[in-house]
Every structure is written in C-alpha cells, then in structure tokens.
Design a protein around this motif. Structure first.
Motif, mmCIF file in Angstrom:
data_model
loop_
_atom_site.group_PDB
_atom_site.id
_atom_site.type_symbol
_atom_site.label_atom_id
_atom_site.label_comp_id
_atom_site.label_asym_id
_atom_site.label_seq_id
_atom_site.Cartn_x
_atom_site.Cartn_y
_atom_site.Cartn_z
ATOM 1 N N VAL A 4 0.874 -1.165 0.000
ATOM 2 C CA VAL A 4 0.000 0.000 0.000
ATOM 3 C C VAL A 4 0.915 1.219 0.000
ATOM 4 O O VAL A 4 1.872 1.272 0.778
ATOM 5 N N SER A 5 0.644 2.188 -0.868
ATOM 6 C CA SER A 5 1.496 3.367 -0.980
ATOM 7 C C SER A 5 0.685 4.650 -0.966
ATOM 8 O O SER A 5 -0.435 4.687 -1.465
ATOM 9 N N LEU A 6 1.284 5.679 -0.417
ATOM 10 C CA LEU A 6 0.843 7.053 -0.585
ATOM 11 C C LEU A 6 2.081 7.810 -1.034
ATOM 12 O O LEU A 6 3.124 7.734 -0.381
ATOM 13 N N ASP A 52 -6.646 1.760 5.600
ATOM 14 C CA ASP A 52 -7.538 2.830 5.164
ATOM 15 C C ASP A 52 -6.686 4.059 4.839
ATOM 16 O O ASP A 52 -6.058 4.641 5.724
ATOM 17 N N TYR A 53 -6.642 4.455 3.560
ATOM 18 C CA TYR A 53 -5.786 5.573 3.135
ATOM 19 C C TYR A 53 -6.131 6.864 3.861
ATOM 20 O O TYR A 53 -5.254 7.650 4.207
ATOM 21 N N TYR A 57 -3.508 8.891 6.115
ATOM 22 C CA TYR A 57 -3.199 10.304 5.873
ATOM 23 C C TYR A 57 -3.427 11.117 7.151
ATOM 24 O O TYR A 57 -2.600 11.956 7.509
#
Length: 124
Positions: A4-6, A52-53, A57
C-alpha cells in the motif's frame, strides 16, 4: 503480502533545528510504502481488512503538526504511529523531504529514508 502506498503527500510544517524554521516553516513531501496482508480485503471487498488511506493520511498529518528538530525523528515517529494503528504491518519505507532547506545555498531538498524493521533493530 501486498503493498500500500501514498506518494507525494505535501505539508507545510515547522520542523527543523534552526529558530527561523520554527517561525517560517517549510514545505515537506512524504512518500510511504507499507507491506501488509490484505488478502481478505481483496477477496471480500472489506475496507476494515486493509489499510484505510484516509486514516493513514490523518495520522501522518497529526504527526506533522507536532514539531521536531530532525527528519530522522519525524520519520521514526510516523512509522511508530502506523505500527500502532496497523500492527499487522510487515514493513514500512518512508522518505521525507524538506524543500529548500536553510543551508546557505540553493538546495532543492534534503531527505531521509526510514525503514521498518531495518532501522528499528535497536528499538526496545
């Protein structure tokens, strides 16, 4: 395991070792990649079975609002927050950039990369 990336998360914050950084602040960019088991999320389409993005964040933003001197410390604290919220996380790689650091010359950014578990081996 899945990733998972941001990427390219931007903040204006007040981190730094110099007094003027506490007053003026600076622009920071953060890239984050974590490895976790999200098979159940894939197979059952359940948000609660993955990262959960929005929550991710929000916890990064909350940490960015708490001033520290060093990027290394900030990266460490963000990863600790992620591990607390998502204990099933297997690994995290976080790169944090400070744009135009106060170094007396033209520098686009300074950056650190912090990795879990590699950089946490001495953490007790």
């Amino acid at each position: 395991m899945g990733k998972v990336s941001l990427e390219g998360i931007e903040f204006h914050a007040y981190h730094g070792a110099f007094p003027e950084e506490e007053i003026l602040g600076n622009r920071f960019t953060l890239d984050l990649e974590l490895t976790t088991d999200f098979f159940k999320a894939m197979s059952e389409d359940l948000l609660q079975e993955t990262v959960d993005y929005g929550k991710l964040y929000a916890l990064i933003k909350a940490r960015m609002d708490v001033r520290v001197k060093l990027l290394e410390r900030l990266g460490y604290l963000i990863i600790k927050d992620i591990l607390s919220a998502y204990p099933q996380t297997e690994s995290v790689t976080l790169t944090l950039k400070k744009h135009h650091p106060a170094l007396g010359g033209l520098v686009k950014f300074s950056a650190v990369t912090v990795k879990y578990p590699e950089d946490f081996q001495k953490d007790s």
